[in-house]
Design an enzyme around this catalytic site. Structure first.
Site, PDB file in Angstrom:
ATOM      1  CB  SER A   4      -0.946  -0.068   1.193  1.00  0.00           C
ATOM      2  OG  SER A   4      -2.060   0.713   0.940  1.00  0.00           O
TER       3      SER A   4
ATOM      4  CE  LYS B 293      -0.123   5.515  -1.787  1.00  0.00           C
ATOM      5  NZ  LYS B 293      -1.193   4.822  -2.433  1.00  0.00           N
TER       6      LYS B 293
ATOM      7  CD1 TRP C 211      -8.005   3.408  -0.909  1.00  0.00           C
ATOM      8  CD2 TRP C 211      -9.837   4.443  -1.666  1.00  0.00           C
ATOM      9  NE1 TRP C 211      -7.997   4.688  -0.416  1.00  0.00           N
ATOM     10  CE2 TRP C 211      -9.103   5.351  -0.865  1.00  0.00           C
ATOM     11  CE3 TRP C 211     -11.024   4.872  -2.253  1.00  0.00           C
ATOM     12  CZ2 TRP C 211      -9.523   6.662  -0.646  1.00  0.00           C
ATOM     13  CZ3 TRP C 211     -11.435   6.175  -2.029  1.00  0.00           C
ATOM     14  CH2 TRP C 211     -10.693   7.048  -1.239  1.00  0.00           C
TER      15      TRP C 211
ATOM     16  CG  HIS D 273      -5.592  -2.610   0.835  1.00  0.00           C
ATOM     17  ND1 HIS D 273      -4.879  -2.306  -0.289  1.00  0.00           N
ATOM     18  CD2 HIS D 273      -5.053  -1.872   1.837  1.00  0.00           C
ATOM     19  CE1 HIS D 273      -3.947  -1.418   0.016  1.00  0.00           C
ATOM     20  NE2 HIS D 273      -4.025  -1.144   1.309  1.00  0.00           N
TER      21      HIS D 273
HETATM   22  C1  GCU Z   1      -5.151   4.729   2.427  1.00  0.00           C
HETATM   23  C2  GCU Z   1      -4.687   5.550   1.242  1.00  0.00           C
HETATM   24  C3  GCU Z   1      -3.995   4.698   0.180  1.00  0.00           C
HETATM   25  C4  GCU Z   1      -2.893   3.878   0.827  1.00  0.00           C
HETATM   26  C5  GCU Z   1      -3.486   3.094   1.976  1.00  0.00           C
HETATM   27  C6  GCU Z   1      -2.517   2.262   2.806  1.00  0.00           C
HETATM   28  O1  GCU Z   1      -6.193   3.889   2.043  1.00  0.00           O
HETATM   29  O2  GCU Z   1      -5.829   6.171   0.738  1.00  0.00           O
HETATM   30  O3  GCU Z   1      -3.442   5.498  -0.840  1.00  0.00           O
HETATM   31  O4  GCU Z   1      -2.271   3.062  -0.114  1.00  0.00           O
HETATM   32  O5  GCU Z   1      -4.077   3.996   2.898  1.00  0.00           O
HETATM   33  O6  GCU Z   1      -1.352   2.582   2.895  1.00  0.00           O
HETATM   34  O7  GCU Z   1      -2.997   1.306   3.419  1.00  0.00           O
END
Ligand code: GCU
Length: 432
Positions: free
Chosen positions: A264, A268, A355, A408
């Site tokens: 997540s 990134k 998402w 997720h």
């Molecule tokens: C939130 C955010 C995402 C990210 C995620 C995470 O949902 O909106 O962009 O990837 O957190 O890190 O779990």
């Protein structure tokens, strides 16, 4: 579970319509995707096609890095190397029931002594390994003690904002958190397949909260309010590179075979770290979503508005420009993945993770594959999204992809595919 959309939806229902109208909704409907143009990794800013490896390395790749620096993550300071000092805190050659050698190492970023800013690496190496071993490196969310139930892991403080004061503070983690992320990290599986695992609590580099930059390693560098100054994602990615500085010095580690991983937001981070650091030999990116491996321009799932609203400190100040302009963002997920070429890249999605927009993550991988082809490697062998739980992991290709069933998360299924992928690609590299 995604709390953000749930909370925002609740807020939208509960507060006055006047406020609610400022919170854009979420589009999860393919039919409602506005017309958009996919950015082309192989068309330079001057409009000319990029059709040689030299044009990629000399012109287009630096252009794309610059687009991300200017619009998304900000610039990592040019003097960002520090005099890293490693202090072995603890080691056990018979950890995890004899499966692993465990090391816990404090990595100091200044020469100031024991009080200087530092991060704590937890490193496991397979005990039966002969010679140097490849390592999977990733930041963790809750502290090193969470990744496996090992009483030998010395917990370090984690950042919290407890109620009712909501004042940011560092506390010793609850003992109950030991091993709470065992499923997500699969440490024993990784080790038994012959790989080492290195992990660091991301809060050692910067607390993941708004207005916490005073506790960030960003403070080690000249302060900047420039519109392209780096945010927390840049700082966390910087930490991965410093971890590699250490791993390069460890005689039991094969530093030519370091894969980075993350989930997540921390995926990134892995993507951006790999874009900047050529020592990263492979990337295993789990659901990095928008602002990561997904296509922002599709306008499905998380928007720039949502990212900027909840996590402005992850990005450079310029990122705010793209709120409400997702279709115009000049640095999108497919360009980010193209910066990893020609290195092995595994992109993973989950079908319940709308998402992040799994289809956007797949299309990104397809688009980035064109750069792999240009550089003489095979990318994804198809542009048809695979069925759920049927990975595309061709031994000939340097890009692999799956969309897994479920939400997720990172699961044993993801790790099985990652390790199969590394087995193929790391075996190909000649030993140092
Ligand atoms: C939130 C955010 C995402 C990210 C995620 C995470 O949902 O909106 O962009 O990837 O957190 O890190 O779990």
């Amino acid at each position: 579970m995604r709390l953000l959309p749930v909370c925002a939806a609740l807020l939208a229902v509960l507060v006055a319509p006047a406020l609610a109208q400022h919170i854009p909704g979420y589009n999860y409907d393919e039919a409602k995707i506005p017309p958009y143009t996919l950015l082309d990794p192989l068309t330079a800013a001057d409009g000319k096609p990029v059709n040689t490896a030299a044009a990629w390395w000399q012109q287009r790749r630096p252009e794309i890095v610059h687009l991300f620096e200017e619009n998304v993550f900000g610039v990592t300071p040019a003097n960002a190397k520090v005099p890293l000092r490693a202090k072995l805190i603890e080691t056990d050659p018979h950890a995890l029931g004899g499966l692993a050698i465990r090391k816990q190492i404090d990595l100091y970023f200044t020469t100031k002594g024991a009080d200087g800013p530092k991060m704590r690496m937890l490193l496991y190496l397979p005990a039966r390994a002969k010679g140097r071993v490849p390592v999977v490196l990733g930041l963790n969310f809750g502290g090193n003690q969470t990744v496996v139930n090992d009483p030998g892991i010395q917990p370090t403080k984690i950042w919290v904002k407890p109620k009712p004061s909501l004042v940011l503070q560092q506390v010793a983690p609850d003992e109950k958190t030991r091993g709470s992320q065992t499923e997500e990290w699969q440490v024993e599986k990784v080790l038994s397949r012959g790989y080492g695992l290195a992990t660091i609590y991301y809060g050692d580099l910067e607390p993941d909260f708004k207005d916490a930059s005073q506790y960030s390693i960003r403070q080690l560098f000249a302060p900047s309010n420039a519109p392209d100054s780096w945010g927390a994602i840049g700082a966390w990615a910087w930490g991965l590179s410093r971890a590699i500085d250490y791993l390069e010095t460890d005689k039991q580690v094969d530093a030519k075979r370091i894969a980075v991983t993350g989930h997540s937001r921390l995926a990134k981070v892995a993507d951006w770290a790999a874009a900047q650091d050529p020592r990263i030999a492979a990337v295993l990116s789990t659901e990095s979503g928008k602002g990561g491996q997904s296509i922002q321009r599709r306008g499905l799932g998380e928007s720039v508005y949502h990212l900027q609203h909840s996590f402005p400190y992850w990005f450079c100040p310029n990122y705010a420009r793209w709120v409400g302009h997702d279709q115009e963002i000049p640095a999108d997920g497919n360009l980010l993945l193209s910066l990893i070429a020609p290195r092995p890249l595994y992109v993973a999605s989950a079908v319940g993770d709308e998402w992040s927009d799994p289809k956007g993550e797949f299309l990104s991988s397809v688009s980035a594959s064109r750069v792999y082809q240009l550089l003489g490697r095979h990318g994804l062998p198809t542009d048809t999204m695979p069925p759920v739980d049927q990975p595309i992991n061709s031994p000939a290709a340097n890009v692999a992809y799956h969309v897994r069933s479920g939400i997720h998360d990172v699961t044993a299924f993801d790790w099985d595919q990652y390790l199969n992928f590394l087995d193929i690609h790391f075996r190909r590299l000649t030993r140092p």
